[in-house]
Design an enzyme around this catalytic site. Sequence first.
Site, PDB file in Angstrom:
ATOM      1  N   SER A  90       5.881  -5.310  12.247  1.00 15.69           N
ATOM      2  CA  SER A  90       5.645  -5.314  10.803  1.00 15.69           C
ATOM      3  C   SER A  90       6.393  -6.479  10.146  1.00 15.69           C
ATOM      4  O   SER A  90       7.503  -6.831  10.562  1.00 15.69           O
ATOM      5  CB  SER A  90       6.141  -3.997  10.213  1.00 15.69           C
ATOM      6  OG  SER A  90       6.268  -4.103   8.812  1.00 15.69           O
ATOM      7  N   TYR A 113       1.862  -9.057   5.387  1.00 16.83           N
ATOM      8  CA  TYR A 113       1.542  -8.781   3.987  1.00 16.83           C
ATOM      9  C   TYR A 113       1.531 -10.130   3.289  1.00 16.83           C
ATOM     10  O   TYR A 113       2.374 -10.983   3.571  1.00 16.83           O
ATOM     11  CB  TYR A 113       2.615  -7.900   3.339  1.00 16.83           C
ATOM     12  CG  TYR A 113       2.591  -6.442   3.755  1.00 16.83           C
ATOM     13  CD1 TYR A 113       1.462  -5.663   3.529  1.00 16.83           C
ATOM     14  CD2 TYR A 113       3.690  -5.859   4.356  1.00 16.83           C
ATOM     15  CE1 TYR A 113       1.435  -4.326   3.901  1.00 16.83           C
ATOM     16  CE2 TYR A 113       3.678  -4.518   4.729  1.00 16.83           C
ATOM     17  CZ  TYR A 113       2.546  -3.760   4.492  1.00 16.83           C
ATOM     18  OH  TYR A 113       2.514  -2.440   4.847  1.00 16.83           O
ATOM     19  N   THR A 139      -2.649  -6.498   6.732  1.00 17.13           N
ATOM     20  CA  THR A 139      -2.796  -5.168   6.133  1.00 17.13           C
ATOM     21  C   THR A 139      -3.313  -5.325   4.708  1.00 17.13           C
ATOM     22  O   THR A 139      -2.724  -6.043   3.902  1.00 17.13           O
ATOM     23  CB  THR A 139      -1.454  -4.413   6.176  1.00 17.13           C
ATOM     24  OG1 THR A 139      -1.106  -4.237   7.546  1.00 17.13           O
ATOM     25  CG2 THR A 139      -1.553  -3.062   5.506  1.00 17.13           C
ATOM     26  N   LYS A 236      -6.372  -4.560   8.744  1.00 20.49           N
ATOM     27  CA  LYS A 236      -5.910  -3.168   8.855  1.00 20.49           C
ATOM     28  C   LYS A 236      -5.966  -2.489   7.496  1.00 20.49           C
ATOM     29  O   LYS A 236      -5.411  -3.001   6.522  1.00 20.49           O
ATOM     30  CB  LYS A 236      -4.477  -3.152   9.395  1.00 20.49           C
ATOM     31  CG  LYS A 236      -3.843  -1.772   9.452  1.00 20.49           C
ATOM     32  CD  LYS A 236      -2.521  -1.815  10.186  1.00 20.49           C
ATOM     33  CE  LYS A 236      -1.871  -0.458  10.304  1.00 20.49           C
ATOM     34  NZ  LYS A 236      -1.255   0.012   9.060  1.00 20.49           N
ATOM     35  N   HIS A 260      -3.395   4.021   6.364  1.00 25.72           N
ATOM     36  CA  HIS A 260      -1.952   3.774   6.345  1.00 25.72           C
ATOM     37  C   HIS A 260      -1.176   5.078   6.612  1.00 25.72           C
ATOM     38  O   HIS A 260      -0.098   5.304   6.067  1.00 25.72           O
ATOM     39  CB  HIS A 260      -1.539   3.177   4.993  1.00 25.72           C
ATOM     40  CG  HIS A 260      -0.420   2.186   5.074  1.00 25.72           C
ATOM     41  ND1 HIS A 260      -0.602   0.841   4.910  1.00 25.72           N
ATOM     42  CD2 HIS A 260       0.914   2.331   5.286  1.00 25.72           C
ATOM     43  CE1 HIS A 260       0.557   0.215   5.006  1.00 25.72           C
ATOM     44  NE2 HIS A 260       1.497   1.096   5.233  1.00 25.72           N
TER      45      HIS A 260
HETATM   46  C1  LIG Z   1       7.646   4.670   8.504  1.00 26.12           C
HETATM   47  C2  LIG Z   1       6.341   3.945   8.469  1.00 26.12           C
HETATM   48  C3  LIG Z   1       6.308   2.617   8.060  1.00 26.12           C
HETATM   49  C4  LIG Z   1       5.095   1.917   8.040  1.00 26.12           C
HETATM   50  N1  LIG Z   1       5.103   0.583   7.715  1.00 26.12           N
HETATM   51  C5  LIG Z   1       3.955  -0.130   7.809  1.00 26.12           C
HETATM   52  C6  LIG Z   1       3.968  -1.531   7.602  1.00 26.12           C
HETATM   53  O1  LIG Z   1       5.005  -2.141   7.369  1.00 26.12           O
HETATM   54  N2  LIG Z   1       2.782  -2.189   7.691  1.00 26.12           N
HETATM   55  C7  LIG Z   1       1.602  -1.551   7.975  1.00 26.12           C
HETATM   56  O2  LIG Z   1       0.547  -2.195   8.038  1.00 26.12           O
HETATM   57  N3  LIG Z   1       1.573  -0.219   8.189  1.00 26.12           N
HETATM   58  C8  LIG Z   1       2.713   0.498   8.133  1.00 26.12           C
HETATM   59  N4  LIG Z   1       2.688   1.846   8.381  1.00 26.12           N
HETATM   60  C9  LIG Z   1       1.407   2.499   8.738  1.00 26.12           C
HETATM   61  C10 LIG Z   1       1.223   2.510  10.262  1.00 26.12           C
HETATM   62  O3  LIG Z   1       0.996   1.209  10.758  1.00 26.12           O
HETATM   63  C11 LIG Z   1       0.009   3.362  10.650  1.00 26.12           C
HETATM   64  O4  LIG Z   1      -1.117   2.950   9.913  1.00 26.12           O
HETATM   65  C12 LIG Z   1       0.233   4.859  10.449  1.00 26.12           C
HETATM   66  O5  LIG Z   1       1.570   5.215  10.726  1.00 26.12           O
HETATM   67  C13 LIG Z   1      -0.699   5.632  11.366  1.00 26.12           C
HETATM   68  O6  LIG Z   1      -0.580   6.994  11.184  1.00 26.12           O
HETATM   69  P1  LIG Z   1       0.327   7.954  12.141  1.00 26.12           P
HETATM   70  O7  LIG Z   1       1.739   7.746  11.702  1.00 26.12           O
HETATM   71  O8  LIG Z   1      -0.194   9.303  11.838  1.00 26.12           O
HETATM   72  O9  LIG Z   1       0.129   7.517  13.585  1.00 26.12           O
HETATM   73  C14 LIG Z   1       3.889   2.570   8.396  1.00 26.12           C
HETATM   74  C15 LIG Z   1       3.924   3.899   8.807  1.00 26.12           C
HETATM   75  C16 LIG Z   1       5.131   4.597   8.845  1.00 26.12           C
HETATM   76  C17 LIG Z   1       5.134   6.028   9.313  1.00 26.12           C
END
Ligand SMILES: Cc1cc2nc3c(=O)[nH]c(=O)nc-3n(C[C@H](O)[C@H](O)[C@H](O)COP(=O)(O)O)c2cc1C
Length: 375
Positions: A90, A113, A139, A236, A260
Amino acid sequence: MPRFLFDFVEGGADDEVTVRANQQAFSDYTFRARTLVDVSARDVSTTLLGQRLALPVILGPVGLAGLLAPHGEVLAARAAARLETIFTLSTMSVCTIEEVAAAGPAPRWFQLYIWKDREITRSLVERARAAGYSALCLTVDVPDMGNRERDVRNGFVVPPRPTPGNVMDLLLHLGWVLRMTRSPRATFGNFADTKALSRRDAVSVAGYTSRQFDQSVTWADLEWLRGLWPGPLVLKGITTAEDARRAVEHGVEAIVVSNHGGRQLDGLPASLDVLPEIVEAVDGKAELILDGGIRRGSDVVKARALGARACMIGRPFLYGLAAGGQAGVERVLEILRKEISSTLALLGCPRLEQLDASYLRGPHSYSKVEDRSHD
Ligand SMILES: Cc1cc2nc3c(=O)[nH]c(=O)nc-3n(C[C@H](O)[C@H](O)[C@H](O)COP(=O)(O)O)c2cc1C
């Protein structure tokens, strides 16, 4: 781990309806198993953007994973390499682009981002390119920050700032506090040296990101990005057929069907429920990855049967990381690999490549199924 961190990982936006929907959607499908099929030799490997993966699961981008274990992103990247799959870093990581690249030779993606300050954006992309990341994952579902009420309630700020509640939380989790003394830093590593974030600036994660991210980004900016990044581009955060079609028109190589993890717009449907319309719209012109709510190997099998080439996971590997560092993330991937293999055996479908919607019963499975023999 401290409560504020657990809530940051586990929680979602508003009433967390979409968080729950993501997981629930998998149980709306049941299997149509074939019997008396030779499943003695099984293959759960696949390819994604030309890269062979030992299992159809990759690690998604998560901000601040390095708060769950010292050097968290490096450990997760090593675990992904051990299990022969992809780690996505990320933009909002604790470890830097370069620290993760030094974790060892492995396919890695960088998630971007777009910042108001385009020079910051350009420099992130150039650093990822120089460090050998193989794909850029943009994203597109964060034009504003989702309303994560757990974080607001917990006063979750970066770097962590002591409030009476947080001090109590930390005192109850001294193991984590001691472990974190080995962490290189407790903030967004990729900006530690820039004006975008000064170390002394304790800011709420939500406040910080909504101040910095460019809310005026449109499809036209993809051309600009293409000029900076010659490799594969992954979008994404797509949840409709219209957007998927536009993504294909703009030549993206892969799409992550994602809400997300329910952390942005609450009220979006489950990712699995929008997958069929996107499969139809894309018509094989881009590879599809699904994320949101994957908790078992059988979930991965269902997503794959509906047309996703691979799945991304977020929270599951973060819990592995928090519990056992690199070994914990490896264990999560091993469990998923074993469950995918065993689901295929019980389903009478020895190879992942043979899966299709005829193995499912549910809202979008075939009503009439041809007889097919796999031997
Ligand atoms: C703590 C946390 C931080 C996240 N940070 C980002 C991020 O910085 N960029 C991004 O594109 N998605 C981010 N996501 C989304 C994840 O990439 C992903 O889409 C999502 O966690 C998928 O669902 P799941 O947790 O049920 O597997 C984040 C998710 C979590 C749980």
